[in-house]
Design a protein around this motif. Sequence first.
Motif, mmCIF file in Angstrom:
data_model
loop_
_atom_site.group_PDB
_atom_site.id
_atom_site.type_symbol
_atom_site.label_atom_id
_atom_site.label_comp_id
_atom_site.label_asym_id
_atom_site.label_seq_id
_atom_site.Cartn_x
_atom_site.Cartn_y
_atom_site.Cartn_z
ATOM 1 N N ASN A 1 4.394 -85.686 30.881
ATOM 2 C CA ASN A 1 5.699 -85.973 30.307
ATOM 3 C C ASN A 1 6.584 -86.600 31.389
ATOM 4 O O ASN A 1 6.820 -86.004 32.445
ATOM 5 C CB ASN A 1 6.295 -84.649 29.801
ATOM 6 C CG ASN A 1 7.656 -84.821 29.181
ATOM 7 O OD1 ASN A 1 8.516 -85.507 29.707
ATOM 8 N ND2 ASN A 1 7.857 -84.177 28.042
ATOM 9 N N HIS A 2 7.073 -87.781 31.107
ATOM 10 C CA HIS A 2 7.872 -88.549 32.066
ATOM 11 C C HIS A 2 9.139 -87.791 32.510
ATOM 12 O O HIS A 2 9.533 -87.857 33.682
ATOM 13 C CB HIS A 2 8.238 -89.872 31.385
ATOM 14 C CG HIS A 2 9.188 -90.726 32.112
ATOM 15 N ND1 HIS A 2 8.786 -91.693 32.986
ATOM 16 C CD2 HIS A 2 10.537 -90.753 32.119
ATOM 17 C CE1 HIS A 2 9.855 -92.278 33.489
ATOM 18 N NE2 HIS A 2 10.931 -91.727 32.977
ATOM 19 N N LEU A 3 9.760 -87.051 31.601
ATOM 20 C CA LEU A 3 11.009 -86.347 31.955
ATOM 21 C C LEU A 3 10.727 -85.165 32.871
ATOM 22 O O LEU A 3 11.453 -84.915 33.834
ATOM 23 C CB LEU A 3 11.725 -85.865 30.695
ATOM 24 C CG LEU A 3 12.133 -86.962 29.724
ATOM 25 C CD1 LEU A 3 12.774 -86.359 28.484
ATOM 26 C CD2 LEU A 3 13.102 -87.924 30.396
ATOM 27 N N ALA B 1 8.312 -85.053 34.836
ATOM 28 C CA ALA B 1 7.938 -85.673 36.115
ATOM 29 C C ALA B 1 9.183 -86.004 36.946
ATOM 30 O O ALA B 1 9.176 -85.854 38.168
ATOM 31 C CB ALA B 1 7.103 -86.921 35.876
ATOM 32 N N HIS B 2 10.285 -86.429 36.292
ATOM 33 C CA HIS B 2 11.512 -86.730 37.054
ATOM 34 C C HIS B 2 11.945 -85.518 37.886
ATOM 35 O O HIS B 2 12.483 -85.665 38.979
ATOM 36 C CB HIS B 2 12.648 -87.124 36.115
ATOM 37 C CG HIS B 2 12.756 -88.607 35.894
ATOM 38 N ND1 HIS B 2 12.906 -89.499 36.926
ATOM 39 C CD2 HIS B 2 12.749 -89.348 34.758
ATOM 40 C CE1 HIS B 2 12.978 -90.739 36.442
ATOM 41 N NE2 HIS B 2 12.876 -90.669 35.129
ATOM 42 N N LEU B 3 11.724 -84.315 37.348
ATOM 43 C CA LEU B 3 12.157 -83.107 38.072
ATOM 44 C C LEU B 3 11.215 -82.742 39.217
ATOM 45 O O LEU B 3 11.489 -81.835 39.991
ATOM 46 C CB LEU B 3 12.296 -81.930 37.101
ATOM 47 C CG LEU B 3 13.403 -82.087 36.051
ATOM 48 C CD1 LEU B 3 13.425 -80.896 35.106
ATOM 49 C CD2 LEU B 3 14.778 -82.253 36.717
ATOM 50 N N LEU C 1 18.982 -87.054 34.301
ATOM 51 C CA LEU C 1 20.022 -88.051 34.009
ATOM 52 C C LEU C 1 19.371 -89.431 34.064
ATOM 53 O O LEU C 1 19.257 -90.025 35.140
ATOM 54 C CB LEU C 1 21.151 -87.963 35.047
ATOM 55 C CG LEU C 1 21.774 -86.577 35.267
ATOM 56 C CD1 LEU C 1 22.839 -86.635 36.362
ATOM 57 C CD2 LEU C 1 22.375 -86.039 33.974
ATOM 58 N N SER C 2 18.908 -89.922 32.905
ATOM 59 C CA SER C 2 18.158 -91.178 32.927
ATOM 60 C C SER C 2 18.726 -92.162 31.916
ATOM 61 O O SER C 2 19.772 -91.912 31.306
ATOM 62 C CB SER C 2 16.685 -90.898 32.648
ATOM 63 O OG SER C 2 16.494 -90.622 31.284
ATOM 64 N N GLY C 3 18.012 -93.272 31.732
ATOM 65 C CA GLY C 3 18.482 -94.282 30.788
ATOM 66 C C GLY C 3 18.326 -93.820 29.345
ATOM 67 O O GLY C 3 19.063 -94.258 28.469
ATOM 68 N N THR D 1 14.850 -93.423 40.368
ATOM 69 C CA THR D 1 14.447 -94.231 39.210
ATOM 70 C C THR D 1 12.935 -94.094 39.001
ATOM 71 O O THR D 1 12.238 -93.484 39.810
ATOM 72 C CB THR D 1 14.838 -95.711 39.423
ATOM 73 O OG1 THR D 1 14.442 -96.069 40.745
ATOM 74 C CG2 THR D 1 16.325 -95.918 39.291
ATOM 75 N N ASP D 2 12.445 -94.677 37.908
ATOM 76 C CA ASP D 2 11.050 -94.470 37.518
ATOM 77 C C ASP D 2 10.077 -94.861 38.631
ATOM 78 O O ASP D 2 10.217 -95.929 39.238
ATOM 79 C CB ASP D 2 10.756 -95.299 36.260
ATOM 80 C CG ASP D 2 11.516 -94.752 35.061
ATOM 81 O OD1 ASP D 2 12.036 -93.624 35.154
ATOM 82 O OD2 ASP D 2 11.576 -95.458 34.047
ATOM 83 N N ASN D 3 9.105 -94.008 38.846
ATOM 84 C CA ASN D 3 8.150 -94.259 39.933
ATOM 85 C C ASN D 3 6.833 -93.530 39.680
ATOM 86 O O ASN D 3 6.803 -92.516 38.977
ATOM 87 C CB ASN D 3 8.765 -93.820 41.270
ATOM 88 C CG ASN D 3 9.030 -92.328 41.323
ATOM 89 O OD1 ASN D 3 8.124 -91.553 41.627
ATOM 90 N ND2 ASN D 3 10.232 -91.892 41.016
HETATM 91 ZN ZN ZN Z 1 12.775 -92.242 33.819
#
Ligand code: ZN
Length: 340
Positions: A110-112, A114-116, A140-142, A310-312
Amino acid sequence: MRVLGIETSCDETSAAVVDDGPKLLAQVVLSQADLHSRFGGVVPEIACRSHVEMLSRVVEQCLREADTRPADLDGIAVACRPGLIGALLIGVSTAKALAWAWDKPLIGVNHLEAHLESPVLSPDRGPARSIEPPYLGVVLSGGHTDLYEVHATSRSRIGATQDDAVGEAFDKVASVLGLGYPGGPRIEKEATGGDPKAVKLPRTLLGPDSLDFSFSGIKTAVLYQWCGQNGRGSGPVEGAPARADLAASFQAAVTDVLITKVRRALDQTGLDRVVLGGGVTANRYLRQRFETELADRTEQLVFPAPQFSTDNGAMIALLGRRLLEQGERSDLFLDARPGT
Ligand code: ZN
Ligand code: KG4
């Protein structure tokens, strides 16, 4: 465990290799911002085409920089939700093909979530930071403004946006003000020359206990300030505030709302640690205000290093690695999903 991570959920084509530590061996991020800027936002068809053209090359370059042969990998992780469905499918199809061809375990993440993971990576590739649950996760993303209560074995979403996500609000306000795309960094830059108290803008908090977000009101308020009450012109109308003041006031109002909601969430959950992720956390004004104004309320407050906001691919590899270590696997029927 050495894991390749692949990220194509929106307009960044990225791959990374993460090893024990966790340590980032290499990361390649190819931003498509230039391709989308003349359209004022991400065009899904263009995003997909560019991912198709570039992903194999990005993966090859990343493996080369990580001095890693396919045989050295212990798994392949890929963002499979949420995001633009066509864009996700390109990452997922590629990851499945590589997992099959190289006979490696596959894990969809899950991309979200992953942000954490991204705050554990130190900016200079030094030792990883330790972040132990429980904590309040703030994405806090797009596409999302989400609050999560994160425990060692469970995670529940306790707040979400009801309309525009915070990054989307930055992008739309930038477009109204003629600053172009991507909006977040351009608003931040414009705001450095402005007065954050110059323009009165609404702070929508919803109910007194609500942990949800709404940013459509402030976006409309900026539109009316800049283009007049019918909001139809291109602005600035006569008497409109200076652009820098409007950008600074918008950024300040959004930050006020976010800090208030994070305080509320800490009070309601009793948590005292906060982990943030997502493109908007690259904003230096926001970071500085969070650090100052939440210091009394937090044991630990961790932002990702700006290059991992940002996305990575690194965050995908990190989460995938953790799940693989816990024995989780996806099969070759793994599918992409636009929603969470
Ligand atoms: Zn993202
Ligand atoms: O997490 P991300 O890279 O992609 C999504 O998962 O959506 O976030 C992209 C968002 C965009 O809306 C962009 O304008 C915003 O993050 N952003 C920023 C900054 N850098 C990127 N917003 C405010 N200030 C920034 N410096």
